[in-house]
Design an enzyme around this catalytic site. Structure first.
Site, mmCIF file in Angstrom:
data_model
loop_
_atom_site.group_PDB
_atom_site.id
_atom_site.type_symbol
_atom_site.label_atom_id
_atom_site.label_comp_id
_atom_site.label_asym_id
_atom_site.label_seq_id
_atom_site.Cartn_x
_atom_site.Cartn_y
_atom_site.Cartn_z
ATOM 1 N N THR A 4 0.519 -1.060 -0.602
ATOM 2 C CA THR A 4 0.194 -0.288 -0.387
ATOM 3 C C THR A 4 0.968 1.310 -0.187
ATOM 4 O OG1 THR A 4 -1.460 1.295 1.322
ATOM 5 C CG2 THR A 4 0.176 -0.591 2.681
ATOM 6 N N ASN A 40 -0.251 3.377 2.241
ATOM 7 C CA ASN A 40 -1.156 4.142 2.666
ATOM 8 C C ASN A 40 -0.178 3.541 4.102
ATOM 9 O OD1 ASN A 40 -2.031 5.641 5.379
ATOM 10 N ND2 ASN A 40 -4.296 4.743 3.914
ATOM 11 N N ASP A 85 -8.606 -2.792 -1.265
ATOM 12 C CA ASP A 85 -9.676 -2.376 -2.034
ATOM 13 C C ASP A 85 -11.132 -1.861 -1.494
ATOM 14 O OD1 ASP A 85 -9.478 -0.019 -4.420
ATOM 15 O OD2 ASP A 85 -10.660 -1.211 -5.215
ATOM 16 N N GLY A 125 -11.243 10.667 4.141
ATOM 17 C CA GLY A 125 -11.949 10.668 2.901
ATOM 18 C C GLY A 125 -13.315 10.571 3.257
ATOM 19 N N ASP A 139 -14.925 9.880 6.102
ATOM 20 C CA ASP A 139 -15.902 9.689 7.404
ATOM 21 C C ASP A 139 -15.747 11.234 7.552
ATOM 22 O OD1 ASP A 139 -14.137 6.832 7.716
ATOM 23 O OD2 ASP A 139 -12.198 7.886 8.787
HETATM 24 P P1 IMP Z 1 -7.898 2.508 -0.629
HETATM 25 O O1 IMP Z 1 -8.980 1.200 -1.133
HETATM 26 O O2 IMP Z 1 -8.031 2.587 1.001
HETATM 27 O O3 IMP Z 1 -7.489 3.555 -1.365
HETATM 28 O O4 IMP Z 1 -9.758 3.372 -0.698
HETATM 29 C C1 IMP Z 1 -10.589 4.302 -1.683
HETATM 30 C C2 IMP Z 1 -10.919 5.001 -1.554
HETATM 31 O O5 IMP Z 1 -12.236 5.169 -0.043
HETATM 32 C C3 IMP Z 1 -10.202 6.582 -0.860
HETATM 33 O O6 IMP Z 1 -10.935 8.152 -1.246
HETATM 34 C C4 IMP Z 1 -10.143 6.855 1.008
HETATM 35 O O7 IMP Z 1 -10.182 7.653 0.919
HETATM 36 C C5 IMP Z 1 -11.131 5.717 1.159
HETATM 37 N N1 IMP Z 1 -11.431 5.337 1.836
HETATM 38 C C6 IMP Z 1 -10.993 4.232 2.249
HETATM 39 N N2 IMP Z 1 -11.732 3.596 3.744
HETATM 40 C C7 IMP Z 1 -12.405 4.972 4.245
HETATM 41 C C8 IMP Z 1 -12.768 4.643 5.457
HETATM 42 O O8 IMP Z 1 -12.435 3.700 5.901
HETATM 43 N N3 IMP Z 1 -13.361 5.899 5.742
HETATM 44 C C9 IMP Z 1 -13.738 6.988 4.641
HETATM 45 N N4 IMP Z 1 -12.649 6.935 3.747
HETATM 46 C C10 IMP Z 1 -12.351 6.054 3.003
#
Ligand code: IMP
Length: 185
Positions: A7, A9, A65, A141, A143
């Site tokens: 990742t 992150n 994802d 994100g 939240d």
């Molecule tokens: P990723 O798959 O972790 O890259 O997340 C995809 C999208 O969903 C990104 O824009 C993240 O900011 C959002 N996202 C993922 N997990 C969360 C969460 O726990 N809370 C809020 N937004 C999330």
């Protein structure tokens, strides 16, 4: 044993370590870039990602994802959640939701794990609703506009409380169960 968390992150690594420490598994951050395919299915994004990573000779890793699926928007932004967050953001989602009575939505996280030559794929879900305004200062994100209990947004919850009910926490606990079945103590 060690599992690489692939990742960009590093915050996710600590979250996973929390759920896997008791299994004697150490999570190691691995910022290994791979091509993410665009399909309308989270599981397919993860399966293709795992294929791409394995084709580079990597094993013993996890990828995930996440998407936010809003009922009245027919599941939008779903697999496009990252792009939508970067472009129209939370204020854009709230605008799309103006006048909608049905505020139902769910986060889904799909985790793919390559462990000892086996593949495990699990999906964790957290149901809730979209608020009518952004609230709270923590988290990231979506939240500030998502509430699982109809009162506090994820941005207003302490992290350990969010992890106890969240899509990613639920997915991590499902994965830990599957690993435990395969590697009894
Ligand atoms: P990723 O798959 O972790 O890259 O997340 C995809 C999208 O969903 C990104 O824009 C993240 O900011 C959002 N996202 C993922 N997990 C969360 C969460 O726990 N809370 C809020 N937004 C999330």
């Amino acid at each position: 044993m060690k599992l690489k968390v692939i990742t960009s992150n590093p915050g996710k690594v600590a979250e996973y370590q929390n759920e896997f420490g008791h299994l004697g598994i150490e999570m190691v951050h691995c910022p290994f870039p791979y091509d993410e395919v665009q399909t309308s299915d989270l599981g397919e994004v993860v399966a293709k990602g795992m294929e791409a990573i394995r084709s580079k000779g990597m094993s013993d890793f996890i990828i995930d994802d996440t998407g936010l699926f809003i009922d009245s928007l027919k599941g939008f932004p779903g697999v496009w959640s990252a792009y939508v967050q970067k472009t129209i953001g939370n204020s854009g989602i709230l605008r799309l939701m103006e006048g909608k009575e049905d505020r139902g939505a769910e986060f889904r996280t799909c985790i793919g794990c390559d462990i000892g030559g086996e593949t495990i794929v699990v999906t964790g879900v957290c149901r809730g609703t979209i608020t009518t305004e952004e609230r709270g200062t923590d988290g990231f994100g979506y939240d500030p506009i998502f509430t699982h209990d109809g009162r506090r947004t994820f941005s207003e919850l302490p992290l350990d409380e969010k992890n106890a009910v969240s899509h990613r926490g639920n997915a991590a606990r499902l994965l830990a169960e599957e690993i435990k079945k395969r590697r009894p103590a």
